[in-house]
Structures are given as structure tokens and as C-alpha cells.
Scaffold this motif. Structure first.
Motif, short mmCIF file in Angstrom:
data_model
loop_
_atom_site.label_atom_id
_atom_site.label_comp_id
_atom_site.label_asym_id
_atom_site.label_seq_id
_atom_site.Cartn_x
_atom_site.Cartn_y
_atom_site.Cartn_z
N HIS A 147 0.83 -1.20 0.00
CA HIS A 147 0.00 0.00 0.00
C HIS A 147 0.87 1.25 0.00
O HIS A 147 0.60 2.22 -0.73
N ASP A 148 1.91 1.23 0.80
CA ASP A 148 2.81 2.39 0.89
C ASP A 148 3.56 2.63 -0.42
O ASP A 148 3.85 3.78 -0.78
N LEU A 149 3.86 1.53 -1.13
CA LEU A 149 4.61 1.67 -2.38
C LEU A 149 3.80 2.34 -3.48
O LEU A 149 4.36 2.77 -4.50
N TYR A 150 2.48 2.43 -3.29
CA TYR A 150 1.61 3.06 -4.28
C TYR A 150 1.57 4.58 -4.10
O TYR A 150 0.99 5.28 -4.93
N GLN A 151 2.16 5.10 -3.02
CA GLN A 151 2.08 6.52 -2.73
C GLN A 151 3.00 7.33 -3.68
O GLN A 151 4.06 6.84 -4.09
N PRO A 152 2.61 8.57 -4.01
CA PRO A 152 3.47 9.41 -4.85
C PRO A 152 4.87 9.55 -4.24
O PRO A 152 5.01 9.71 -3.03
N LYS A 159 7.03 7.20 -4.03
CA LYS A 159 7.56 5.89 -3.63
C LYS A 159 8.06 5.11 -4.84
O LYS A 159 7.79 5.47 -6.00
N LYS A 160 8.74 4.02 -4.55
CA LYS A 160 9.49 3.30 -5.57
C LYS A 160 8.65 2.82 -6.75
O LYS A 160 9.10 2.84 -7.90
N CYS A 161 7.41 2.38 -6.48
CA CYS A 161 6.62 1.78 -7.55
C CYS A 161 5.65 2.76 -8.23
O CYS A 161 5.08 2.43 -9.28
N PHE A 162 5.46 3.92 -7.64
CA PHE A 162 4.41 4.83 -8.12
C PHE A 162 4.58 5.16 -9.60
O PHE A 162 3.65 4.98 -10.41
N ASP A 163 5.73 5.66 -9.99
CA ASP A 163 5.94 6.09 -11.38
C ASP A 163 5.80 4.94 -12.36
O ASP A 163 5.22 5.10 -13.45
N MET A 164 6.31 3.75 -11.99
CA MET A 164 6.23 2.59 -12.89
C MET A 164 4.78 2.16 -13.09
O MET A 164 4.38 1.77 -14.20
N GLY A 189 -1.36 4.13 -17.10
CA GLY A 189 -1.89 5.40 -17.57
C GLY A 189 -2.45 6.29 -16.47
O GLY A 189 -2.74 5.83 -15.36
N SER A 190 -2.64 7.55 -16.82
CA SER A 190 -3.11 8.53 -15.83
C SER A 190 -4.58 8.32 -15.44
O SER A 190 -5.07 8.94 -14.51
N CYS A 191 -5.27 7.44 -16.17
CA CYS A 191 -6.68 7.16 -15.85
C CYS A 191 -6.84 6.52 -14.48
O CYS A 191 -7.94 6.49 -13.92
N ILE A 192 -5.76 5.99 -13.91
CA ILE A 192 -5.85 5.35 -12.59
C ILE A 192 -5.58 6.35 -11.46
O ILE A 192 -5.56 5.96 -10.29
#
Length: 363
Positions: free
Chosen positions: A194-199, A201-206, A212-215
Motif C-alpha cells: 500500500h505504501d509503495l503506491y504513494q506518490p 515511492k518506488k513503484c508509483f511512477d512505474m 496510464g493517468s486514468c488510474i
């Protein structure tokens, strides 16, 4: 002088049942049949397709195992009798066509089944079978649905890692809290994810780049519900997401494990819903899995997550089945019943683990 009447015996006797993990009730039942048989005893063992209506049928041994165990037990009782132990796919088995049978053995609970067998035989122009009813005494310490599955453990290396898994709404988070109270440290991989999904964080950009930006929500955070609608309806998309986040989750989990070990914790629970799919079993000393019947899982997900029944079923079917979970597990816990029953299961498994670890120290 008193007169003793001998029990009537029969050349060909038949009976049927599940015969999972042969217990004292089974032994009495089978022994009664052997005592009344002079030549051939036929036993129908319920195959998998007949068990799906049973509660926690996933915990029942494979049919081939049950057949093998029955043969071994019966040969020890009387090796002079011929034993025909076969898998059956309906309640009648060979009784619906075998004209050589003379008598059927049933329990008090299944006497109606014996009557139905004779009704079927009459329709098929076969002679009715004598019915012998066995009255079984229940075992005082037998709990019908509580099951724990514990296998041998590897040589202990510290810290000792329990991999805790289970499907959605299976109660694993509740079990994790109970283990914390008993003295284990907890690494929650779902929270790490859950934390990795935050702006930032490591996985956010990937993740945003992939889907896509629709999410994204208006505030710039990932809309997990929108992302879920994409990945839980398309296995290819789910695989893409998993390939991004799973390696990073494990990396962060290992950091937390090392942190807890430096704080003096020798037993650490790694709670991960995806433990089996991600193939993290070998990162753990043993696996504890939480299960509930699918119907109950659907009910809980609909109630807890506000999903439709169709969407809840899709999410559940995207996970390993209960059978797959159990096949990987050393300990199986079911949270179907009350809080107290779940707690008893956890404490029993914990105490067995403590005894094992204590013996390892002595060695």
C-alpha cells in the motif's frame, strides 16, 4: 447355561464412506464389517466430486491416500478376506449393479442410505441387502471441523520466519494480531504494498507509466479501485502489476525482518496475501494459511468492500484456491467460527511451534 447367539455372517459385504484420516469411529465401523464377512468385503470411498458439499472439503486427504490407508488397516485386521476398495462417484457405487452382495453395513446416521440402496437394487431387479447398523460412540476430544496441519520443519535459523497467507477475507490479519500478542513480530506485506503506491515511492511512477493517468484520482494519488477494475478483469494486466510490485515488496519485507531481529525478535510473521503466487515460500521456515469456504469469502467481501457478488467472486478466483493454499501449508487455520475458536487454533499451533523450537535448542 446361558445361550449365546452367533452373529450372522455373509460371503459378500459392502459399505461406503469418506474415511478421511481413519479414527476410532472408522475402526469400529470397519471391524464390525470384517467380523460379519467370510469372503469378500467391498468398500466404496467417496471421490473428490462427492465432497464439494462438505464443509472444508479441501482438508480431506486425496482419495488414493484414503484407499491405501484403508487397505493397510483392513489387512491388519484379517488378511484372509479379499478387500475390494474402490473410488465411487455417487452414493450407490457398485451396489447398483453387483448381484453378489449379501449385506450392507451402515451407521445410525446413514441408515436411510442403506434403504435407498435397496430401493435402487429393487429397480435394477437385484436382491435386497440385509442391513447391519453400527452404533458409533463419538470421541470426546474430536472437534469435527477444527484442523491443523503441521509437517516437519527445517533446521532452525534465526530469525524464524512464519509466512502467513490466505485469501481475501480469510481472517489472516486477525490471526496476525493474535500471533503478535503471543510474542511474534509482524511484517505486513500488504501494508508495504500500500505504501509503495504513494506518490514519490518506488513503484508509483512505474505503475502510472504502465497503466496510464486514468488510474489517478484528482489529488494525484492512485485510485486503487480503478486499478483493481483493470487488473482483476485481465490476467495479463494483473501480471504486469505483480511484476512491478512483488520484487520491491519482498525487498522491503526483508529490511523489516532484519530490523525486528536486531530488536531481539526471534520469531517474525511475514503476512502476505500473495505469498504463494509470488513464490516466497522459500523465504520462510514454515507457512500458515487461513481458509474459509468460498461462499463465506464472497459474503464477507461483499459486506466489507462494498463489491457486487460478481466482482467479489472475480477477486477470489484470481487467488490460489483453498486446495492450493493447503498444499503449501504447514499449518491450516479456519476463521469460519467465533473469535474464541480461531484463537484456540492459533494458540495450539503456536504451542507446538514453541515445543519444537525448545527441542531444537536442547539438541
Amino acid at each position: 447355561m446361558p445361550c449365546f447367539l452367533e452373529e450372522k455372517t455373509y460371503k459378500n459385504v459392502v459399505l461406503g464412506g469418506t474415511f478421511d484420516k481413519i479414527h476410532n469411529g472408522h475402526k469400529i465401523f470397519l471391524s464390525e464389517a470384517v467380523l460379519r464377512c467370510t469372503e469378500k468385503l467391498s468398500i466404496g470411498v467417496t471421490d473428490t466430486n462427492m465432497l464439494s458439499a462438505k464443509l472444508l472439503w479441501e482438508l480431506i486427504e486425496p482419495c488414493s491416500t484414503r484407499i491405501s490407508n484403508l487397505r493397510n488397516f483392513l489387512e491388519d485386521i484379517d488378511s484372509t478376506i479379499t478387500y475390494n476398495v474402490v473410488a465411487i462417484n455417487d452414493m450407490y457405487g457398485p451396489t447398483k449393479y453387483d448381484s453378489t452382495f449379501n449385506m450392507i453395513v451402515v451407521s445410525e446416521e446413514t441408515k436411510r442410505g442403506g434403504d435407498k440402496v435397496n430401493e435402487m437394487r429393487e429397480k435394477n431387479n437385484l436382491s435386497k441387502l440385509d442391513i447391519h447398523v453400527v452404533k458409533l460412540i463419538s470421541e470426546e476430544n474430536h472437534k469435527s471441523y477444527e484442523e491443523n496441519k503441521i509437517s516437519s520443519k527445517n533446521k532452525v535459523l534465526k530469525p524464524y520466519i512464519i509466512g502467513l497467507t490466505g485469501g481475501i477475507a480469510s481472517g489472516k490479519s486477525s490471526v496476525a494480531k493474535k500471533l503478535q500478542k503471543l510474542g511474534a513480530a509482524l511484517v505486513n506485506c500488504d501494508k508495504i504494498a500500500h505504501d509503495l503506491y504513494q506518490p514519490g515511492k518506488k513503484c508509483f511512477d512505474m505503475i502510472v507509466e504502465t497503466f496510464g493517468s486514468c488510474i489517478l484520482k484528482p489529488d494525484g494519488f492512485i485510485d486503487r479501485k480503478a486499478l483493481g477494475n483493470i487488473v482483476f478483469n485481465d490476467q495479463t494486466q494483473l501480471n504486469k502489476l505483480n511484476n512491478i510490485v512483488w520484487p520491491v515488496i519482498l525487498e522491503e519485507a526483508k529490511k523489516e525482518i532484519n530490523h525486528f531481529h536486531t530488536k531481539g525478535f526471534d520469531i517474525i510473521v511475514m503476512e502476505a496475501a500473495v505469498l504463494i503466487q509470488a513464490k516466497w515460500q522459500h523465504e520462510c521456515h514454515e507457512i500458515w494459511t487461513c481458509i474459509i469456504p468460498q461462499e463465506e469469502a464472497i459474503r464477507r467481501v461483499v459486506e466489507r468492500n462494498g463489491l457486487t457478488e460478481v466482482d467479489a467472486k472475480l477477486r477470489i478466483q484470481a487467488q490460489p484456491s483453498n486446495v492450493e493454499q493447503i498444499n503449501e501449508a504447514n499449518v491450516v487455520i479456519c476463521s469460519l467460527w467465533s473469535h474464541n475458536v480461531t484463537e484456540e487454533q492459533v494458540e495450539k499451533a503456536w504451542n507446538e511451534l514453541m515445543a519444537f523450537l525448545t527441542n531444537q535448542v536442547k539438541i
